[in-house]
Each structure stands twice: as structure tokens, then as C-alpha cells.
Design a protein around this motif. Sequence first.
Motif, PDB file in Angstrom:
ATOM      1  N   HIS A   1       0.836  -1.205   0.000  1.00 25.19           N
ATOM      2  CA  HIS A   1       0.000   0.000   0.000  1.00 25.19           C
ATOM      3  C   HIS A   1       0.866   1.249   0.000  1.00 25.19           C
ATOM      4  O   HIS A   1       0.537   2.255  -0.624  1.00 25.19           O
ATOM      5  N   LEU A   2       1.998   1.204   0.678  1.00 28.98           N
ATOM      6  CA  LEU A   2       2.884   2.359   0.746  1.00 28.98           C
ATOM      7  C   LEU A   2       3.419   2.695  -0.650  1.00 28.98           C
ATOM      8  O   LEU A   2       3.365   3.844  -1.083  1.00 28.98           O
ATOM      9  N   VAL A   3       3.906   1.708  -1.355  1.00 27.93           N
ATOM     10  CA  VAL A   3       4.469   1.937  -2.681  1.00 27.93           C
ATOM     11  C   VAL A   3       3.384   2.354  -3.666  1.00 27.93           C
ATOM     12  O   VAL A   3       3.582   3.283  -4.458  1.00 27.93           O
ATOM     13  N   ASN A   4       2.225   1.718  -3.618  1.00 31.41           N
ATOM     14  CA  ASN A   4       1.130   2.094  -4.523  1.00 31.41           C
ATOM     15  C   ASN A   4       0.704   3.543  -4.311  1.00 31.41           C
ATOM     16  O   ASN A   4       0.472   4.281  -5.266  1.00 31.41           O
TER      17      ASN A   4
ATOM     18  N   SER B   1       6.878  17.667   2.101  1.00 37.48           N
ATOM     19  CA  SER B   1       5.556  17.052   1.990  1.00 37.48           C
ATOM     20  C   SER B   1       5.683  15.573   1.628  1.00 37.48           C
ATOM     21  O   SER B   1       4.949  14.724   2.154  1.00 37.48           O
ATOM     22  N   ARG B   2       6.598  15.260   0.724  1.00 42.62           N
ATOM     23  CA  ARG B   2       6.834  13.855   0.357  1.00 42.62           C
ATOM     24  C   ARG B   2       7.275  13.052   1.584  1.00 42.62           C
ATOM     25  O   ARG B   2       6.792  11.953   1.829  1.00 42.62           O
ATOM     26  N   TRP B   3       8.192  13.610   2.350  1.00 51.48           N
ATOM     27  CA  TRP B   3       8.706  12.946   3.557  1.00 51.48           C
ATOM     28  C   TRP B   3       7.572  12.690   4.544  1.00 51.48           C
ATOM     29  O   TRP B   3       7.438  11.589   5.085  1.00 51.48           O
ATOM     30  N   GLU B   4       6.771  13.718   4.784  1.00 50.68           N
ATOM     31  CA  GLU B   4       5.653  13.586   5.722  1.00 50.68           C
ATOM     32  C   GLU B   4       4.638  12.562   5.241  1.00 50.68           C
ATOM     33  O   GLU B   4       4.054  11.831   6.046  1.00 50.68           O
TER      34      GLU B   4
ATOM     35  N   ASP C   1       5.997   9.111   6.020  1.00 51.25           N
ATOM     36  CA  ASP C   1       5.813   8.834   7.454  1.00 51.25           C
ATOM     37  C   ASP C   1       4.361   8.478   7.762  1.00 51.25           C
ATOM     38  O   ASP C   1       4.083   7.541   8.506  1.00 51.25           O
ATOM     39  N   ALA C   2       3.430   9.229   7.181  1.00 50.73           N
ATOM     40  CA  ALA C   2       2.007   8.974   7.429  1.00 50.73           C
ATOM     41  C   ALA C   2       1.593   7.614   6.878  1.00 50.73           C
ATOM     42  O   ALA C   2       0.824   6.885   7.509  1.00 50.73           O
ATOM     43  N   LEU C   3       2.095   7.266   5.694  1.00 49.91           N
ATOM     44  CA  LEU C   3       1.759   5.970   5.096  1.00 49.91           C
ATOM     45  C   LEU C   3       2.319   4.813   5.917  1.00 49.91           C
ATOM     46  O   LEU C   3       1.704   3.761   6.016  1.00 49.91           O
ATOM     47  N   LEU C   4       3.468   5.023   6.495  1.00 50.74           N
ATOM     48  CA  LEU C   4       4.111   3.968   7.274  1.00 50.74           C
ATOM     49  C   LEU C   4       3.364   3.731   8.579  1.00 50.74           C
ATOM     50  O   LEU C   4       3.244   2.594   9.030  1.00 50.74           O
ATOM     51  N   GLY C   5       2.830   4.808   9.120  1.00 51.25           N
ATOM     52  CA  GLY C   5       2.066   4.667  10.363  1.00 51.25           C
ATOM     53  C   GLY C   5       2.898   4.008  11.451  1.00 51.25           C
ATOM     54  O   GLY C   5       4.027   4.381  11.697  1.00 51.25           O
ATOM     55  N   GLY C   6       2.345   2.976  12.065  1.00 51.12           N
ATOM     56  CA  GLY C   6       3.017   2.306  13.172  1.00 51.12           C
ATOM     57  C   GLY C   6       3.770   1.049  12.777  1.00 51.12           C
ATOM     58  O   GLY C   6       4.181   0.282  13.649  1.00 51.12           O
ATOM     59  N   GLU C   7       3.938   0.814  11.484  1.00 48.68           N
ATOM     60  CA  GLU C   7       4.655  -0.389  11.063  1.00 48.68           C
ATOM     61  C   GLU C   7       6.099  -0.332  11.558  1.00 48.68           C
ATOM     62  O   GLU C   7       6.745   0.702  11.485  1.00 48.68           O
ATOM     63  N   LEU C   8       6.597  -1.466  12.030  1.00 46.93           N
ATOM     64  CA  LEU C   8       7.944  -1.477  12.583  1.00 46.93           C
ATOM     65  C   LEU C   8       8.924  -2.359  11.817  1.00 46.93           C
ATOM     66  O   LEU C   8       9.989  -1.914  11.439  1.00 46.93           O
ATOM     67  N   PHE C   9       8.604  -3.589  11.593  1.00 49.73           N
ATOM     68  CA  PHE C   9       9.572  -4.509  10.988  1.00 49.73           C
ATOM     69  C   PHE C   9       9.032  -5.161   9.725  1.00 49.73           C
ATOM     70  O   PHE C   9       9.229  -6.334   9.486  1.00 49.73           O
ATOM     71  N   THR C  10       8.364  -4.356   8.914  1.00 54.98           N
ATOM     72  CA  THR C  10       7.788  -4.871   7.672  1.00 54.98           C
ATOM     73  C   THR C  10       8.615  -4.390   6.482  1.00 54.98           C
ATOM     74  O   THR C  10       9.471  -3.506   6.612  1.00 54.98           O
TER      75      THR C  10
ATOM     76  N   PHE D   1      10.927   0.018   2.175  1.00 60.21           N
ATOM     77  CA  PHE D   1      10.523   0.875   1.060  1.00 60.21           C
ATOM     78  C   PHE D   1      10.577   2.353   1.461  1.00 60.21           C
ATOM     79  O   PHE D   1      11.076   3.188   0.713  1.00 60.21           O
ATOM     80  N   ALA D   2      10.066   2.670   2.639  1.00 55.69           N
ATOM     81  CA  ALA D   2      10.076   4.055   3.130  1.00 55.69           C
ATOM     82  C   ALA D   2      11.508   4.552   3.296  1.00 55.69           C
ATOM     83  O   ALA D   2      11.816   5.713   2.980  1.00 55.69           O
ATOM     84  N   HIS D   3      12.378   3.693   3.782  1.00 54.51           N
ATOM     85  CA  HIS D   3      13.783   4.059   3.969  1.00 54.51           C
ATOM     86  C   HIS D   3      14.418   4.454   2.635  1.00 54.51           C
ATOM     87  O   HIS D   3      15.136   5.455   2.551  1.00 54.51           O
ATOM     88  N   MET D   4      14.144   3.687   1.600  1.00 56.18           N
ATOM     89  CA  MET D   4      14.693   3.989   0.272  1.00 56.18           C
ATOM     90  C   MET D   4      14.204   5.347  -0.220  1.00 56.18           C
ATOM     91  O   MET D   4      14.993   6.165  -0.713  1.00 56.18           O
TER      92      MET D   4
END
Length: 194
Positions: free
Chosen positions: A68-71, A133-136, A139-148, A153-156
Amino acid sequence: MDKKIDKKSYYFLVSQLPWLQYGEPAPYTPQEFLEQCECALTKNDFEILQYCTMDMSVLDEAVHTESHLVNTWIARERTLRYSLTQLRSIKLKRGRHDDHMDVPHDSPRAEAVANAAFAMNNPLKAELMMDKSRWETVDALLGGELFTVNVIFAHMIKLILMQRRVLFKEEEGQAEFDALYASIAQEANKLLQY
């Protein structure tokens, strides 16, 4: 033979990732991170990682993924870029492109960001505002995910944004903008004289 990777191994990769802070220099390049991920991700997840980019030639050809984050990243970045293109086209009186493929409306917030950036007089500040805005958004898309895998993907994406920021130099950007604007104004005056 395909490599067999247990997705539980993502825990070890994610736990070793440094904390990334907007505005700070990146600890390593996106390419270095990509090389690190090649052995640690499943083939499918590594292929999805290619869409964690700002390269429109890649994003325009992107397929729907399992993330969902990448999409959402793909839809938002396309909307942002095409909205900016549309605004520039209108300003230059080149008409409006009504083709729904030209201006996706997948992300209304991206359209608002494009409008705000377009209204700014300083191109560097506009780019920095869009990147924040992209960074935020990531972060919002990642939410509370920790080890997924979404953390990877967010790190990249964040590494790409960090690397991009280093390339911005205010004085050079303003000088280039001023030169480009003067050139466009000169061409416009020539056309008006005919």
C-alpha cells in the motif's frame, strides 16, 4: 534457482537501519542501500523496491504492487508531477490537457501541494516544500509499522529525498532560474513583436 529468503529476516535488516531525519545528510546513498537489499529481500520485494523512486520513466510504467505504501507513493508522485505540468502549461498558455491519464487525481493532497509550490516565487523553496511534503507523506503511510518490508521501502524513498536535498544550492538555483526566466521573457517579447 531462486534464493529462499524468510521474511522474518527483514527484522534483522530493519533493526540495523539508521534513523533518518529530514534535512540531515544521508548516511549512505540509495544505490548502496539497494545493493544491501538485493541479498536480503525476496525477489518480489526487491522488484517492488524499484518503484521507490522519483524517476517518472519508472513511475509511469509502474504496476500495482502488494505494498500500500508503494502504490500510494506512485499515485501521489504522479499526481504531483502531472499537476505541476498542467499548471505550467496553463501559465505558458499552451492549453489544458484534459486527458485523464495526463492528470491523475489519485491524491488530492498532492494536487494542493502542487498548487502551493507553483504559487511560490522561489523555485528552491518550492522544491524543498514539496520534498518535505513527500517525507511527511511517507511517514504517514508507514504509520506504526515497525519490521515490515514497507519500512524498507520508506527508507529507500527517504534516502532519495536526502540525496536530492544535498544537490540543491540556493544561489546557483536562483541564478539558473533568473537566467531561464530572462531567456523565456526575451523569446516572448520577440514573438509579441511579430
